[in-house]
Design an enzyme around this catalytic site. Structure first.
Site: not given
Length: 161
Positions: A139-140
């Site tokens: 995930h970012d």
């Protein structure tokens, strides 16, 4: 299921052999390039079903060609494209809804949040290399720290996001 069990056992063995994090440096690097997080673990190799080495693949042979009727022939690595989930492998701290963290990772010992993010990446790619895994997912916010505002946070993310 056998392959997943083997990968799980390898992960547990790797996690149990973790080294110490690289010292932080003022120039913003990950530290000494010779520092490893899994110093006592060699690259995991296929040794066959009779192997008793817990740090080997008994059934997964990445380079073995497997032919499937109507689908053609590919190497096992192309049929079984394993990946490592970054958050679950390198960010999870063992906590649950009722308790505090139960494990501390040496790659979380950076001098600041960006140093820590670089150490996590170093550990991730070392782990992928030792397992022979070509893919990973994230995930970012797993790979870069979250700042006080979106405007400050966005430049911390890699440009490909």
């Amino acid at each position: 299921k056998v392959l997943l069990a083997v990968l799980g056992c390898v992960w547990l063995a790797l996690a149990a052999s973790v080294g110490h994090a690289a010292p932080s440096e003022a120039n913003g690097t990950c530290g000494d390039d010779d520092v490893t997080f899994f110093p006592n673990v060699a690259k995991i190799k296929y040794e066959g079903p009779d192997s008793r080495d817990p740090m080997s693949f008994r059934y997964y042979n990445a380079d073995e060609e497997i032919c499937v009727a109507g689908k053609g022939c590919k190497k096992m690595r192309d049929w079984l494209r394993f990946s490592v989930a970054f958050w679950h492998t390198f960010r999870g701290d063992g906590s649950d809804p009722f308790g505090s963290p139960t494990k501390l990772w040496p790659w979380d010992e950076g001098a600041d949040e960006m140093q820590t993010a670089r150490l996590r990446m170093k550990a991730n790619f070392e782990f992928l290399d030792k397992l022979g895994v070509d893919y990973w997912c994230f995930h970012d916010r797993d790979i870069a720290p979250e700042a006080a505002t979106l405007k400050v946070s966005k430049p911390l993310l890699p440009p490909f996001l």
